[in-house]
Design an enzyme around this catalytic site. Structure first.
Site, short mmCIF file in Angstrom:
data_model
loop_
_atom_site.label_atom_id
_atom_site.label_comp_id
_atom_site.label_asym_id
_atom_site.label_seq_id
_atom_site.Cartn_x
_atom_site.Cartn_y
_atom_site.Cartn_z
N ILE A 482 0.93 -1.39 -0.09
CA ILE A 482 -0.27 0.03 0.00
C ILE A 482 0.92 1.08 0.02
CG2 ILE A 482 -1.93 -1.02 1.07
CD1 ILE A 482 -1.08 0.07 3.92
N GLY A 483 2.18 0.98 -0.35
CA GLY A 483 3.07 2.23 -0.40
C GLY A 483 3.93 2.15 0.78
N ARG A 616 12.10 -3.25 16.77
CA ARG A 616 13.34 -3.42 16.00
C ARG A 616 13.02 -2.75 14.58
NH1 ARG A 616 15.31 -9.12 13.26
NH2 ARG A 616 17.32 -8.36 12.06
N ASN A 619 14.07 -1.50 8.30
CA ASN A 619 14.39 -0.68 7.33
C ASN A 619 14.31 0.83 7.51
OD1 ASN A 619 14.84 0.85 4.76
ND2 ASN A 619 14.12 -0.85 3.66
N LYS A 621 15.26 3.69 6.29
CA LYS A 621 14.72 4.75 5.40
C LYS A 621 13.38 4.61 5.34
CE LYS A 621 15.41 5.88 0.63
NZ LYS A 621 16.29 5.57 -0.62
N GLY A 688 3.38 2.30 10.91
CA GLY A 688 2.76 3.09 9.95
C GLY A 688 1.65 4.26 10.45
N GLU A 689 1.24 3.91 11.66
CA GLU A 689 0.30 4.85 12.08
C GLU A 689 0.69 5.59 13.55
OE1 GLU A 689 -3.95 3.12 11.46
OE2 GLU A 689 -2.53 1.46 11.89
#
Length: 734
Positions: A482-483, A616, A619, A621, A688-689
Site C-alpha cells: 500500500i506504499g 526493531r 529498514n 529509510k 505506520g500509524e
C-alpha cells in the site's frame, strides 16, 4: 549462503521503487481487459427518504436510450443479493444491507443505480440523465439528538445510539472501562470538551474496480487492502463459494483506511459484469470518494483530570460521542490510550455511537488514537500549566510502568528514553514556561509536545515458498503493498533468515490465491506477515541443510536448492503468537515549534523532533519515511482538514484542504531501537500509524505556548488565531 547475513536493519531501496518513479507501476485504474466496458454511478441527493418508482423508471429509460449504453442496473431489476454473515458486520464497517436492495435512501451519496456503457464518458453522461424524485423522511444528522436505541433492532437498517463494549475483535480493548474510586477532593481540576471533525482519507489513487466473469468464476481487480475479506464478502453477496472468487490488488496507491473493506461499488461492478457478460470497469470520481469509501467520523470528547498539589493524577474521565451510519457498525475508539498512558487511581472511559443518516465511517490512519490523543494530550498540557509544571515534567511524573488496563507488563517500553532523547535533540531545556515569551521576526513562537502511542498487533498469516530450478526463491502472501514498503521489508526478512542474497529472493503479494493474510491496517503487517515469512524462511533453510547433510560446508547450496526445488516448495503458517502474559504497545514523543502571525491568523509548523519506540527497525529509510508521512498527516488533521457539509441538507459544500510540501517542517526523526520478541520472532512493532498519533495535540500545545490561546476544536483555523488575546486581569490586592 553459509550463515545468516543480517540484511534487516539496512536502508534498502524499495524493490518496486524504479517502477513507481518511472511510471511503470500498474494500478487497478491502469488496467484494460479484452472486451472491457465502463460503469458510472447514480447517487442519492437527500439524507433520508424513498425514491419514487416513477422517477427511477424514467431515469433508467432515458439512460438506456443514451449513446453506447449497454445496461442500467437499478433496484427495480437488480438480482437479489445475499446478506453478509454476522462475523463480517457485527464489529466491522461492512454494510449489512446489500446495495440496490430497495428504494430507500439512508444517506446522501447512496448508490441508486449503475450505468454500463462502451466508454467511461458515455457511462457518465447517461448516469447524469437520472433525475430522481423523493418522498423525504426525517433525517438524523446530529449525534447529540439521537436517543438510545430500542432493544430488538437486528435488521439491516438500525437507528438510535448504543455503547459498544470493545474494539473490533479485540475483547481486551474495552471501550467502556471504570476502575477505582473518584477522589473526594483534588488541588487541581481540568475539565474540557474537545471536538474533531469529519476527515476524508483523500488518497492519490482513486478507488477503482474491474470485475470479469469466466463461466462461474469471478476475478476482481480492485484497489483494496483486504483481499481475503473482500473475497469472503463478495462470495456472500453473490451467493457463490469463496473458491470461485479471486481478488487481485498488487499495488495500492495510498489508502489511509479507505480501501480496508469492501465497498458497495465493488459489488455492483461484479453484478454488472455478470449481467452484461463483459468485464466492467468502474473508477470513482474524487467527489464520490467522500461518500463511498469511508471517513473518520466526528467526535465530541469530554475529558476531566484531577491532580494533587504535586501534579500526580488522581482521576481521569474520558467520555466520547461519535457517529456511524444506519447500515453498518463502526466506533472511533478514542479512549483506548487513556486507559493506560498515565497512572490514574480512578479511571472512567466510555464511548457512545449514534447512528446517523450519513455514509458509513471506517478506520482512518491512527483510528481512535489520533483524535483521542488530541484531547488527552491537550488536557495534560492544560494540567501542566495549571500546576506550574513543565509539560514534560508532568508526563514524567505520571509515567505508567505497566499496562493499567490489563495489569500486564509491557513486552517492551522505552517511552522515558523517547522523552529524554527528544527533549535533548529539540533543546526543550530552553523552553520558557510562560506563554507568549518567544518571538521571531515579529511573530509569536511556541514550543509544544505530546506523547505518541499505538498498539502492537499480530494476527495469523500464511506464506508460500516456491523455489525455482535456478535456485531463486519466491515468497508470497495474500497481503498488500500500500506504499509502505512491505514487499521490500519482507524480502529483507526472507534473505536474512535464508542467508540468500537479496537478488535471489522475491516477495509477492496482492493475490487472494496466495496463503491468507489479514487486512493491511492497524500497523500489524510487518509483525503479522513478517512472522509467516520468518517461519517459511526458517523451514526452507532447515530443509536445505538437511538435504546437504554433513557436507553443508563444501556444497554449492544454491545449486543444491535448484536441484531439489520441489522439496523446497511449500506453505508455512504462523499464528497470532502468545500475547497472554504481556501487553504490546509502541510509544513515542513529538516535539514541535510553531510560528503564529496573529495579524493574518497564520500558523506555520517550522521544526519537528520525533523519537519513536517501535521495537526493531528493519529498514530505517522506510521507517523514517513512514513517520514523516504520519506527522504530515497529523499536521493536516490539526490545521486544515475537515469535510464541510450543509447542516440541513447533508450535502458537501466547499473544499477539502490538505498539507503540501510548503507546509512541511524540518524533520528530525529517530528511533529507540530494542527488539521486542514478545510480539513476534523478528522483534518488531508497527510504525505506520504512530507517527500521526499525538501530532495535533503537539501543534495545539505549541500554539498555546505561542499565543496563550487554548484551542480544543480541530481543525485550528485562521479565525481561531485572529481572536484577540486578552491576558488575565491582575487581581487587586489590599
Amino acid at each position: 549462503m553459509t550463515g545468516t547475513v543480517d540484511r534487516t536493519g539496512r536502508s534498502v531501496d524499495r524493490v518496486e521503487g524504479d517502477q513507481k518513479v518511472t511510471g511503470a507501476a500498474r494500478y487497478t485504474a491502469d488496467l484494460t481487459l479484452p472486451g472491457q466496458v465502463y460503469a458510472a454511478l447514480v447517487q442519492s441527493e437527500i439524507p433520508h427518504g424513498l425514491v419514487t418508482e416513477e422517477s427511477m423508471r424514467a431515469g433508467a429509460e432515458r439512460a438506456s436510450a443514451a449513446p453506447g449504453v449497454l445496461h442500467v442496473l437499478t433496484p427495480l431489476n437488480c438480482p437479489p443479493l445475499g446478506v453478509l454473515p454476522e462475523e463480517l458486520t457485527w464489529d466491522l464497517p461492512l454494510e449489512r444491507r446489500p446495495p440496490l436492495s430497495d428504494m430507500t435512501v439512508q444517506h446522501v451519496g447512496q448508490h441508486m443505480a449503475l450505468v454500463v456503457a462502451d466508454t467511461a464518458e458515455n457511462a457518465a453522461a447517461a448516469a447524469a440523465l437520472f433525475e430522481l424524485s423523493y418522498e423525504r423522511l426525517p433525517a438524523q444528522l446530529d449525534a447529540r439528538e439521537v436517543p438510545p436505541a430500542r432493544d430488538g433492532q437486528d435488521g439491516p437498517v438500525r437507528h438510535g445510539s448504543y455503547q459498544p463494549d470493545h474494539f473490533v475483535k479485540l475483547s481486551e480493548e474495552k471501550l467502556q472501562d471504570r476502575r477505582g474510586e473518584p477522589p473526594v477532593d483534588a488541588a487541581h481540576r481540568v475539565a474540557a470538551r474537545f471536538t474533531t471533525p469529519l476527515n476524508a482519507h483523500y488518497p492519490i489513487e482513486l478507488s477503482a474496480t474491474i470485475a470479469a466473469w469466466s463461466g462461474d468464476q469471478l476475478t476482481v481487480h480492485d484497489s483494496t487492502r483486504w483481499i481475503a475479506g473482500e473475497r469472503a464478502a463478495l462470495a456472500a453477496y453473490l451467493g457463490i463459494p469463496e473458491g470461485r472468487v479471486r481478488v487481485l490488488s498488487p499495488l495500492v496507491g495510498g489508502a489511509f483506511g479507505s480501501k480496508s473493506f469492501l465497498w458497495m461499488h465493488v459489488v455492483l461492478c461484479a453484478v454488472a459484469a455478470r449481467e452484461t457478460g463483459r468485464p466492467v470497469k468502474l473508477v470513482l470520481t474524487r467527489d464520490q470518494m467522500f461518500s463511498s469509501t469511508g471517513h473518520r467520523p466526528r467526535t465530541e470528547q469530554d475529558l476531566v483530570l484531577l491532580a494533587d498539589d504535586d501534579g500526580h493524577i488522581l482521576s481521569t474521565e474520558h467520555h466520547t460521542l461519535t457517529e456511524t451510519s444506519t447500515v453498518a457498525h463502526f466506533c472511533e475508539p478514542v479512549g483506548l490510550s487513556t486507559r493506560f498512558l498515565y497512572e490514574s487511581p480512578h479511571l472512567e472511559v466510555s464511548h457512545r455511537t449514534a447512528r446517523l443518516n450519513k455514509p458509513t465511517p471506517c478506520f482512518m490512519r491512527g483510528p481512535g488514537e489520533a483524535p483521542g490523543l488530541f484531547a488527552l494530550e491537550v488536557a495534560i498540557d492544560e494540567l501542566a500549566h495549571q500546576t506550574g509544571l513543565d509539560p514534560l515534567a508532568l508526563r514524567l511524573r505520571n509515567h505508567a510502568d505497566i499496562d493499567q488496563a490489563s495489569g500486564k507488563p509491557w513486552s517492551g517500553k522505552h517511552l522515558l528514553e523517547c522523552y529524554h532523547t527528544g527533549a535533548q535533540r529539540f533543546g526543550w531545556q530552553d523552553r520558557p514556561l510562560a506563554p507568549r515569551a518567544l518571538r521571531r521576526d515579529g511573530v509569536q513562537v511556541g514550543w509544544g509536545m505530546a506523547t505518541a502511542t499505538y498498539p502492537g498487533r499480530r494476527m495469523p498469516a500464511g506464506c508460500r515458498v516456491v523455489t525455482a530450478p535456478d535456485g531463486t526463491v519466491r515468497f508470497a502472501s495474500a497481503t498488500h503493498e500500500i506504499g509502505n514498503g512491505v514487499r521490500t521489508v519482507m524480502t529483507q526478512v526472507a534473505a536474512d533468515v535464508t542467508g540468500l542474497p537479496l537478488s535471489r529472493v522475491t516477495f509477492e503479494s496482492g493475490d487472494s490465491d496466495f496463503p491468507a493474510a489479514p487486512y493491511s491496517g492497524a500497523s500489524q503487517t510487518t509483525a503479522t506477515v513478517g512472522s509467516a515469512v520468518h517461519a517459511a524462511a526458517t523451514e526452507w533453510k532447515r530443509r536445505l541443510l538437511s538435504l546437504a547433510g554433513d557436507n553443508a560446508q563444501g556444497v554449492d547450496l544454491a545449486a543444491l536448492a535448484g536441484t531439489h526445488h520441489d522439496q523446497l516448495t511449500f506453505t508455512a503458517r504462523s499464528d497470532a503468537g502468545d500475547q497472554s502474559g504481556q501487553a504490546s504497545q509502541s510509544f513515542g514523543a513529538h516535539f514541535c515549534e510553531v510560528e503564529v502571525d496573529e495579524q493574518i491568523g497564520r500558523v506555520s509548523v517550522t521544526r519537528w523532533v520525533a523519537v519513536m519506540d517501535c521495537g526493531r527497525v528493519l529498514n530505517p529509510k522506510l521507517a523514517r519515511s513512514q513517520v514523516m508521512g504520519g506527522i504530515t498527516f497529523g499536521l493536516g488533521m490539526a490545521l486544515l482538514e475537515q469535510v464541510p457539509y450543509d447542516a440541513d441538507t447533508a450535502q458537501m459544500i466547499g473544499e477539502y484542504y490538505l498539507p503540501t510540501h510548503a507546509d512541511r517542517p524540518e524533520f528530525d526523526v529517530t528511533f529507540v531501537e530494542s527488539d521486542d520478541f514478545g510480539l513476534d520472532p523478528i522483534g518488531v512493532r508497527g510504525i505506520g500509524e504512530i507517527g500521526t498519533c499525538g501530532v495535533p495535540a503537539a501543534i495545539a500545545n505549541a500554539i498555546f505556548h505561542a499565543t496563550g490561546k487554548r484551542l480544543r476544536e480541530l481543525p485550528i483555523t485562521l479565525e481561531d488565531l485572529m481572536v484577540p488575546y486578552h491576558p488575565p486581569v491582575a487581581e487587586e490586592v489590599g
